[in-house]
Design an enzyme around this catalytic site. Structure first.
Site, PDB file in Angstrom:
ATOM      1  N   GLU A 257      10.199 -38.005  39.290  1.00 52.56           N
ATOM      2  CA  GLU A 257      10.956 -38.503  40.458  1.00 52.56           C
ATOM      3  C   GLU A 257      11.506 -37.369  41.316  1.00 52.56           C
ATOM      4  OE1 GLU A 257      14.156 -40.536  38.511  1.00 52.56           O
ATOM      5  OE2 GLU A 257      12.962 -42.282  38.044  1.00 52.56           O
ATOM      6  N   ARG A 296      25.929 -29.501  51.613  1.00 46.87           N
ATOM      7  CA  ARG A 296      25.590 -28.808  50.360  1.00 46.87           C
ATOM      8  C   ARG A 296      26.327 -27.475  50.163  1.00 46.87           C
ATOM      9  NH1 ARG A 296      21.301 -27.247  48.666  1.00 46.87           N
ATOM     10  NH2 ARG A 296      21.423 -28.188  46.614  1.00 46.87           N
ATOM     11  N   TYR A 300      28.611 -28.073  46.944  1.00 46.49           N
ATOM     12  CA  TYR A 300      27.989 -27.538  45.721  1.00 46.49           C
ATOM     13  C   TYR A 300      27.929 -26.023  45.706  1.00 46.49           C
ATOM     14  CZ  TYR A 300      25.955 -32.262  45.970  1.00 46.49           C
ATOM     15  OH  TYR A 300      25.760 -33.615  46.099  1.00 46.49           O
ATOM     16  N   CYS A 326      37.322 -30.007  61.968  1.00 46.83           N
ATOM     17  CA  CYS A 326      38.693 -29.587  61.734  1.00 46.83           C
ATOM     18  C   CYS A 326      38.904 -29.421  60.235  1.00 46.83           C
ATOM     19  CB  CYS A 326      39.624 -30.633  62.321  1.00 46.83           C
ATOM     20  SG  CYS A 326      40.883 -29.851  63.273  1.00 46.83           S
ATOM     21  N   GLU A 327      38.146 -28.559  59.640  1.00 50.91           N
ATOM     22  CA  GLU A 327      38.135 -28.311  58.195  1.00 50.91           C
ATOM     23  C   GLU A 327      37.590 -26.907  57.989  1.00 50.91           C
ATOM     24  OE1 GLU A 327      38.505 -30.485  55.446  1.00 50.91           O
ATOM     25  OE2 GLU A 327      38.705 -32.406  56.499  1.00 50.91           O
TER      26      GLU A 327
HETATM   27  N1  LLP Z   1      15.976 -39.195  39.711  1.00 49.33           N
HETATM   28  C1  LLP Z   1      17.274 -39.526  39.581  1.00 49.33           C
HETATM   29  C2  LLP Z   1      17.648 -40.624  38.706  1.00 49.33           C
HETATM   30  C3  LLP Z   1      18.249 -38.825  40.302  1.00 49.33           C
HETATM   31  O1  LLP Z   1      19.528 -39.173  40.166  1.00 49.33           O
HETATM   32  C4  LLP Z   1      17.856 -37.790  41.170  1.00 49.33           C
HETATM   33  C5  LLP Z   1      18.854 -37.055  41.936  1.00 49.33           C
HETATM   34  C6  LLP Z   1      16.486 -37.487  41.280  1.00 49.33           C
HETATM   35  C7  LLP Z   1      15.580 -38.201  40.530  1.00 49.33           C
HETATM   36  C8  LLP Z   1      15.974 -36.424  42.189  1.00 49.33           C
HETATM   37  O2  LLP Z   1      16.365 -35.159  41.773  1.00 49.33           O
HETATM   38  P1  LLP Z   1      15.785 -33.847  42.501  1.00 49.33           P
HETATM   39  O3  LLP Z   1      14.298 -33.867  42.395  1.00 49.33           O
HETATM   40  O4  LLP Z   1      16.183 -33.920  43.913  1.00 49.33           O
HETATM   41  O5  LLP Z   1      16.345 -32.720  41.755  1.00 49.33           O
HETATM   42  N2  LLP Z   1      23.037 -33.983  46.315  1.00 49.33           N
HETATM   43  C9  LLP Z   1      22.706 -32.990  45.301  1.00 49.33           C
HETATM   44  C10 LLP Z   1      21.669 -33.459  44.349  1.00 49.33           C
HETATM   45  C11 LLP Z   1      22.047 -34.770  43.689  1.00 49.33           C
HETATM   46  C12 LLP Z   1      20.905 -35.337  42.936  1.00 49.33           C
HETATM   47  C13 LLP Z   1      21.144 -36.768  42.656  1.00 49.33           C
HETATM   48  N3  LLP Z   1      20.097 -37.335  41.886  1.00 49.33           N
HETATM   49  C14 LLP Z   1      22.248 -31.711  46.010  1.00 49.33           C
HETATM   50  O6  LLP Z   1      22.255 -31.669  47.237  1.00 49.33           O
HETATM   51  O7  LLP Z   1      21.928 -30.724  45.351  1.00 49.33           O
END
Ligand code: LLP
Length: 381
Positions: A257, A296, A300, A326-327
């Site tokens: 995924e 991000r 993070y 304003c942050e």
């Molecule tokens: N599958 C599930 C169940 C997930 O919760 C996520 C991401 C993915 C797949 C995809 O993960 P990826 O391939 O993108 O690593 N907003 C954060 C990342 C949060 C991820 C949430 N879930 C960021 O900007 O780094």
């Protein structure tokens, strides 16, 4: 002259203004095909984690390639269905959602991954004859950014594996099959050994369910955000999974995924410089954006490469690049850029994933427009 695919950035800024998100369709395709190539010896299905960027044009690009969807809300499911994904191509892995949303997924026939033991008694009347998946919490700590880690002991996500005996009881009682197991231990994981341990867990717990059809390894596939960063060694990861499949003996499909891996480096945020100002001890570049468009770096501590495309030969100077909210909305601290002048265009790279999808209207400032580029063609999407 800086371009994305065959299009000059200056031309699109001229036409569409800024701030602006730009996506490169061919880059998305290349990213997808890289996964396919590494997983070629594995029966697999790629489900794009559309929370990374739910732009319809990107969904069409991925659909045409044969990609499925990973959805986390009924709204994401609806968007995927509306543009023609089949329910069987959608996995639905909501987190701490209402039971009604889970029923919605079960009735549509998407692959629902249940992430808490406590849902089963609440779902009783809806489970008979259903084929479901389970999201497990494997209690694995991974190295990397802990703000985006989701598979450890203290995480809200997934069913603790020591409750699986209870799931087996519910299975007999309510008459459902567990055809899939799912794990997602976090995002942007450089700790491939950690990913392998979570794959080990999937295979270990799959033995509990005779009817198992697929194992979903989530994502966490790492991309390079800056020069010198490591990205995931996909061939090695796939080889490891292939070996585990051989050991397991029974045929199961592997689902993966990715969000960041497909879209991250295919997206850019283009901003204009409003002001260059001296503070007490540093120089600030104020751009016409902020965490309302790309959160991000602030949320993070994520690194995004930033380039001054208007003055590529200018002297290198150190700046804090900040937004207009304003942050304290700092994109980068003490970052070297070619000398910046008011009106220059700054390109923020690798902003395709979790950029626009996490954007907001704070300070009543509008979200950026989004553009898709394909070869030399430009679409407002
Ligand atoms: N599958 C599930 C169940 C997930 O919760 C996520 C991401 C993915 C797949 C995809 O993960 P990826 O391939 O993108 O690593 N907003 C954060 C990342 C949060 C991820 C949430 N879930 C960021 O900007 O780094």
């Amino acid at each position: 002259m800086c371009q994305i695919d065959k299009v000059l950035i200056d031309d699109i800024v001229q036409e569409y203004g800024s701030p602006l998100y730009v996506y490169d369709a061919n880059c998305v395709r290349d990213n997808y095909l890289r996964i396919v190539s590494s997983f070629k010896n594995i029966v697999h299905k790629i489900h794009y984690a559309m929370k990374a960027n739910e732009n319809v044009a990107l969904l069409y690009v991925l659909k045409d390639l044969g990609c499925g969807i990973d959805a986390v809300s009924p709204y994401e499911i609806d968007r995927a269905l509306n543009i023609g994904f089949d329910p069987s191509d959608i996995v639905f892995t909501p987190s701490c959602t209402s039971v009604n949303e889970i029923v919605y997924g079960l009735e549509l026939g998407v692959h629902v991954h249940i992430g808490a033991l406590e849902y089963f008694p609440m779902l009783e009347e809806h489970l008979k004859g259903k084929k479901i998946g389970l999201r497990l919490n494997p209690a694995i700590s991974i190295e990397g950014n802990q703000k985006i880690a989701t598979g450890h002991l203290g995480s809200k996500f997934g069913i603790p594996v020591n409750y699986l005996n209870k799931v087996l009881e519910y299975k007999d009682k309510y008459g459902f099959d567990v055809i899939g197991l799912h794990i997602h231990t976090g995002s942007n994981i450089h700790d491939v050994e950690g990913l392998k341990r979570s794959v080990d867990s999937l295979f270990e717990y799959a033995k509990l369910f005779d009817e198992i059809k697929y194992l979903d390894i989530g994502s966490g596939l790492k991309i390079k955000y800056k020069e010198g960063d490591l990205d995931i060694d996909l061939d090695e990861y796939a080889h490891y999974i292939r070996c585990k499949l051989n050991e397991f003996g029974k045929h199961v499909e592997i689902k993966v995924e990715p969000g960041k891996y497909l879209i991250g480096n295919a997206g850019y945020l283009i901003t204009k410089v409003n002001i260059v100002k001296k503070g007490y001890n540093k120089l600030f570049v104020g751009v016409n954006s902020g965490f309302n468009h790309l959160i991000r770096p602030m949320y993070y501590d994520a690194y995004h490469e930033i380039v001054n495309i208007s003055n590529p030969k200018g002297d290198l100077l150190k700046y804090d690049i900040v937004g207009q909210l304003c942050e304290e909305d700092t994109f980068a601290r003490d970052r070297e850029l070619n000398e910046v002048r008011v009106g220059d265009t700054l390109l923020i790279k690798s902003a395709g994933a979790y950029g626009f999808s996490m954007a907001m209207d704070y300070n009543l400032r509008k979200k950026p427009k989004e553009i898709l580029i394909e070869d030399d063609k430009v679409f407002l999407v």
